[in-house]
Design a protein around this motif. Structure first.
Motif, PDB file in Angstrom:
ATOM      1  N   ILE A   1       1.991   3.880  -9.871  1.00 12.73           N
ATOM      2  CA  ILE A   1       0.721   3.433 -10.445  1.00 12.73           C
ATOM      3  C   ILE A   1       0.578   1.913 -10.418  1.00 12.73           C
ATOM      4  O   ILE A   1      -0.523   1.387 -10.269  1.00 12.73           O
ATOM      5  CB  ILE A   1       0.574   3.957 -11.886  1.00 12.73           C
ATOM      6  CG1 ILE A   1       0.348   5.469 -11.864  1.00 12.73           C
ATOM      7  CG2 ILE A   1      -0.594   3.287 -12.601  1.00 12.73           C
ATOM      8  CD1 ILE A   1       0.343   6.099 -13.238  1.00 12.73           C
ATOM      9  N   LYS A   2       1.692   1.195 -10.560  1.00  9.02           N
ATOM     10  CA  LYS A   2       1.588  -0.263 -10.610  1.00  9.02           C
ATOM     11  C   LYS A   2       1.281  -0.878  -9.242  1.00  9.02           C
ATOM     12  O   LYS A   2       1.007  -2.079  -9.155  1.00  9.02           O
ATOM     13  CB  LYS A   2       2.861  -0.874 -11.190  1.00  9.02           C
ATOM     14  CG  LYS A   2       4.065  -0.839 -10.276  1.00  9.02           C
ATOM     15  CD  LYS A   2       5.271  -1.504 -10.939  1.00  9.02           C
ATOM     16  CE  LYS A   2       6.488  -1.529 -10.011  1.00  9.02           C
ATOM     17  NZ  LYS A   2       7.645  -2.188 -10.636  1.00  9.02           N
ATOM     18  N   LYS A   3       1.315  -0.057  -8.188  1.00 12.59           N
ATOM     19  CA  LYS A   3       0.906  -0.531  -6.870  1.00 12.59           C
ATOM     20  C   LYS A   3      -0.624  -0.481  -6.797  1.00 12.59           C
ATOM     21  O   LYS A   3      -1.210   0.593  -6.845  1.00 12.59           O
ATOM     22  CB  LYS A   3       1.517   0.328  -5.753  1.00 12.59           C
ATOM     23  CG  LYS A   3       3.037   0.373  -5.761  1.00 12.59           C
ATOM     24  CD  LYS A   3       3.641  -0.999  -5.505  1.00 12.59           C
ATOM     25  CE  LYS A   3       5.168  -0.924  -5.469  1.00 12.59           C
ATOM     26  NZ  LYS A   3       5.781  -2.247  -5.262  1.00 12.59           N
ATOM     27  N   PRO A   4      -1.285  -1.633  -6.690  1.00 15.17           N
ATOM     28  CA  PRO A   4      -2.755  -1.664  -6.756  1.00 15.17           C
ATOM     29  C   PRO A   4      -3.435  -0.795  -5.708  1.00 15.17           C
ATOM     30  O   PRO A   4      -4.457  -0.173  -5.990  1.00 15.17           O
ATOM     31  CB  PRO A   4      -3.087  -3.144  -6.530  1.00 15.17           C
ATOM     32  CG  PRO A   4      -1.854  -3.882  -6.935  1.00 15.17           C
ATOM     33  CD  PRO A   4      -0.721  -2.989  -6.559  1.00 15.17           C
ATOM     34  N   ASP A   5      -2.866  -0.740  -4.497  1.00 17.84           N
ATOM     35  CA  ASP A   5      -3.512   0.047  -3.447  1.00 17.84           C
ATOM     36  C   ASP A   5      -3.449   1.542  -3.756  1.00 17.84           C
ATOM     37  O   ASP A   5      -4.405   2.286  -3.522  1.00 17.84           O
ATOM     38  CB  ASP A   5      -2.883  -0.248  -2.085  1.00 17.84           C
ATOM     39  CG  ASP A   5      -1.399   0.075  -2.040  1.00 17.84           C
ATOM     40  OD1 ASP A   5      -0.701  -0.201  -3.039  1.00 17.84           O
ATOM     41  OD2 ASP A   5      -0.933   0.593  -1.013  1.00 17.84           O
TER      42      ASP A   5
ATOM     43  N   LEU B   1     -17.357   1.355  -3.119  1.00 21.03           N
ATOM     44  CA  LEU B   1     -17.390   0.169  -2.259  1.00 21.03           C
ATOM     45  C   LEU B   1     -16.644  -1.002  -2.888  1.00 21.03           C
ATOM     46  O   LEU B   1     -15.883  -1.708  -2.205  1.00 21.03           O
ATOM     47  CB  LEU B   1     -18.841  -0.222  -1.971  1.00 21.03           C
ATOM     48  CG  LEU B   1     -19.049  -1.449  -1.065  1.00 21.03           C
ATOM     49  CD1 LEU B   1     -18.420  -1.213   0.295  1.00 21.03           C
ATOM     50  CD2 LEU B   1     -20.536  -1.758  -0.918  1.00 21.03           C
ATOM     51  N   LEU B   2     -16.820  -1.212  -4.185  1.00 22.17           N
ATOM     52  CA  LEU B   2     -16.131  -2.311  -4.864  1.00 22.17           C
ATOM     53  C   LEU B   2     -14.614  -2.146  -4.801  1.00 22.17           C
ATOM     54  O   LEU B   2     -13.879  -3.108  -4.564  1.00 22.17           O
ATOM     55  CB  LEU B   2     -16.595  -2.394  -6.322  1.00 22.17           C
ATOM     56  CG  LEU B   2     -18.024  -2.909  -6.543  1.00 22.17           C
ATOM     57  CD1 LEU B   2     -18.396  -2.828  -8.022  1.00 22.17           C
ATOM     58  CD2 LEU B   2     -18.176  -4.342  -6.034  1.00 22.17           C
ATOM     59  N   LEU B   3     -14.126  -0.928  -5.007  1.00 18.39           N
ATOM     60  CA  LEU B   3     -12.683  -0.685  -4.939  1.00 18.39           C
ATOM     61  C   LEU B   3     -12.145  -0.917  -3.529  1.00 18.39           C
ATOM     62  O   LEU B   3     -11.037  -1.438  -3.352  1.00 18.39           O
ATOM     63  CB  LEU B   3     -12.366   0.745  -5.392  1.00 18.39           C
ATOM     64  CG  LEU B   3     -12.391   1.000  -6.898  1.00 18.39           C
ATOM     65  CD1 LEU B   3     -12.216   2.484  -7.195  1.00 18.39           C
ATOM     66  CD2 LEU B   3     -11.301   0.190  -7.600  1.00 18.39           C
ATOM     67  N   ILE B   4     -12.917  -0.519  -2.522  1.00 23.38           N
ATOM     68  CA  ILE B   4     -12.463  -0.687  -1.136  1.00 23.38           C
ATOM     69  C   ILE B   4     -12.312  -2.158  -0.784  1.00 23.38           C
ATOM     70  O   ILE B   4     -11.287  -2.590  -0.242  1.00 23.38           O
ATOM     71  CB  ILE B   4     -13.433   0.005  -0.155  1.00 23.38           C
ATOM     72  CG1 ILE B   4     -13.340   1.533  -0.291  1.00 23.38           C
ATOM     73  CG2 ILE B   4     -13.131  -0.404   1.284  1.00 23.38           C
ATOM     74  CD1 ILE B   4     -14.375   2.289   0.507  1.00 23.38           C
ATOM     75  N   VAL B   5     -13.326  -2.975  -1.086  1.00 25.92           N
ATOM     76  CA  VAL B   5     -13.306  -4.365  -0.633  1.00 25.92           C
ATOM     77  C   VAL B   5     -12.445  -5.261  -1.520  1.00 25.92           C
ATOM     78  O   VAL B   5     -12.039  -6.338  -1.092  1.00 25.92           O
ATOM     79  CB  VAL B   5     -14.739  -4.938  -0.547  1.00 25.92           C
ATOM     80  CG1 VAL B   5     -15.575  -4.153   0.443  1.00 25.92           C
ATOM     81  CG2 VAL B   5     -15.413  -4.964  -1.917  1.00 25.92           C
ATOM     82  N   LYS B   6     -12.128  -4.824  -2.743  1.00 30.40           N
ATOM     83  CA  LYS B   6     -11.334  -5.651  -3.645  1.00 30.40           C
ATOM     84  C   LYS B   6      -9.838  -5.350  -3.573  1.00 30.40           C
ATOM     85  O   LYS B   6      -9.037  -6.019  -4.231  1.00 30.40           O
ATOM     86  CB  LYS B   6     -11.812  -5.454  -5.088  1.00 30.40           C
ATOM     87  CG  LYS B   6     -13.224  -5.966  -5.374  1.00 30.40           C
ATOM     88  CD  LYS B   6     -13.320  -7.473  -5.232  1.00 30.40           C
ATOM     89  CE  LYS B   6     -14.702  -7.988  -5.607  1.00 30.40           C
ATOM     90  NZ  LYS B   6     -14.799  -9.460  -5.462  1.00 30.40           N
ATOM     91  N   THR B   7      -9.461  -4.372  -2.770  1.00 26.33           N
ATOM     92  CA  THR B   7      -8.060  -3.942  -2.724  1.00 26.33           C
ATOM     93  C   THR B   7      -7.387  -4.398  -1.439  1.00 26.33           C
ATOM     94  O   THR B   7      -7.991  -4.349  -0.363  1.00 26.33           O
ATOM     95  CB  THR B   7      -7.975  -2.403  -2.825  1.00 26.33           C
ATOM     96  OG1 THR B   7      -8.604  -1.978  -4.031  1.00 26.33           O
ATOM     97  CG2 THR B   7      -6.516  -1.940  -2.839  1.00 26.33           C
TER      98      THR B   7
END
Length: 383
Positions: free
Chosen positions: A183-187, A357-363
């Motif tokens: 879980i601590k892995k942001p991706d 979309l926000l999760l895709i571009v911010k990760t």
């Protein structure tokens, strides 16, 4: 889950309750299914995949027959929770099978194929459910589920077997540490979130479509079944395209698909102010659900192959995490946005699409080529 969607309005009438009370049977199942996977992942790493899977099939079959022969809504709620746990055991066991047996590109190939095949359920089930509902009523859907599970229990006895190489000792601390590490892995966390957002869109349609089609457009439950079948075909189409493009740059194709969804959602909201019909509904469903299926398939393969060393725990966490997100989002949207027409459905879709979309571009994603996406200039850097 999908087979009795065409029966939701009839269940509300026959059980003398509200549509929201019947829709809760979907939400309870998804919550149970999601939370249970967090527990099941550690259990099947200890007790194996095969025997827990057999037991779960029998439990699911028995609970389906019980639902069919009762009119007690609280008991139906309890049985749907039980079924959520049973299905969690089945699906985590089968996902772990692929991780047990394959590695590398071969594992990606089969996990992607698994997602495509999984999409067959939403295609076939509502079609059958619409036929059962029209011919015999809502109880026949659960009788079918009981027989279906019992049949595959017999098939599994003769064709199945244990795939786990070495059982792991059962330790709450080890399980908790493994989950925390993932879980601590942001991706990985972002991947589960995107899966939840994407599948919430499909579930939201499933919860709203019987009332939009049967009440708003005054069509039969059979039409609801056909439309759900079309929705499933759309999801499967997107998944199939993702398999064809499996070697294309990971983040680039996700951004393009999600950006296209933003445009489509905007068009839906504007255009449905002027015209709403079954044709417009199905057009938007095809475009949004196929792109959603594309995104879902890519992220499911990504998450399942991210930690092959954890096998059952990873598959349980992925399935459980995104199912919980899906359930919370779909339930909140149904309560906050009164989906009484296609415009409201478009607004609910837009909320989920923007979140995706926000999760895709911010990760920062770690693919096989260690690709990092820079939102400023869209460069791909190879580490």
């Amino acid at each position: 889950m999908d087979v009795y969607i065409p029966s939701l309005p009839d269940m509300a009438v026959q059980l003398n309750t509200t549509p929201a009370a019947i829709q809760l049977t979907l939400s309870l199942f998804i919550i149970s299914y999601g939370v249970s996977q967090l527990i099941v992942g550690g259990l099947i790493d200890t007790y194996g995949r095969y025997r827990p899977n057999l037991a779960a099939m029998l439990v699911f079959s028995a609970s389906s027959f019980l639902i069919a022969y009762t009119k007690n809504l609280p008991l139906i709620y309890v049985m749907r929770v039980v079924q959520g746990f049973a299905v969690a055991v089945i699906i985590v066991s089968k996902r772990s099978f692929f991780v047990d047996m394959y590695r590398g590109d071969q594992l990606k190939k089969y996990t992607s194929l698994f997602s495509v095949i999984w999409a067959i359920g939403p295609i076939v089930a509502p079609f059958l459910g619409g036929f059962f509902q029209t011919t015999w009523g809502w109880t026949s859907n659960f009788i079918f589920l009981g027989c279906f599970s019992l049949l595959f229990f017999i098939v599994e006895i003769f064709t199945g077997g244990e795939s786990q190489k070495a059982p792991q000792p059962l330790s709450v601390r080890v399980i908790a540490d493994s989950y925390f590490h993932m879980i601590k892995k942001p991706d990985f966390s972002a991947g589960m979130g995107i899966l939840g957002f994407t599948y919430a869109m499909i579930l939201l349609y499933g919860m709203a479509s019987p009332f939009l089609i049967e009440h708003r457009l005054h069509l039969s439950p059979a039409v609801t079944g056909y439309c759900a079948l079309f929705s499933g075909v759309s999801v499967m189409t997107g998944g199939t395209i993702s398999r064809i493009l499996i070697r294309q740059p990971f983040v680039k194709k996700l951004v393009i698909a999600s950006g296209l969804q933003v445009v489509l959602a905007t068009v839906i909201i504007i255009s449905t102010f002027y015209h709403q019909s079954l044709v417009t509904l199905m057009l938007y469903v095809f475009l949004l659900h196929s792109t959603g299926g594309f995104i879902f398939n890519n992220l499911m393969s990504y998450c399942l192959t991210r930690f092959p060393q954890y096998a059952g725990k990873a598959t349980g966490l992925v399935g459980g995490g995104f199912s919980v997100v899906t359930s919370i989002l779909s339930t909140l949207l149904v309560k906050v946005v009164s989906i009484t027409d296609q415009t409201a459905l478009g607004v609910a879709y837009a909320v989920l699409i923007i979140g995706t979309l926000l999760l895709i571009v911010k990760t920062k994603w770690k693919t096989g080529e260690s690709v990092v996406f820079e939102t400023a200039d869209r460069k791909q850097l190879t580490a």
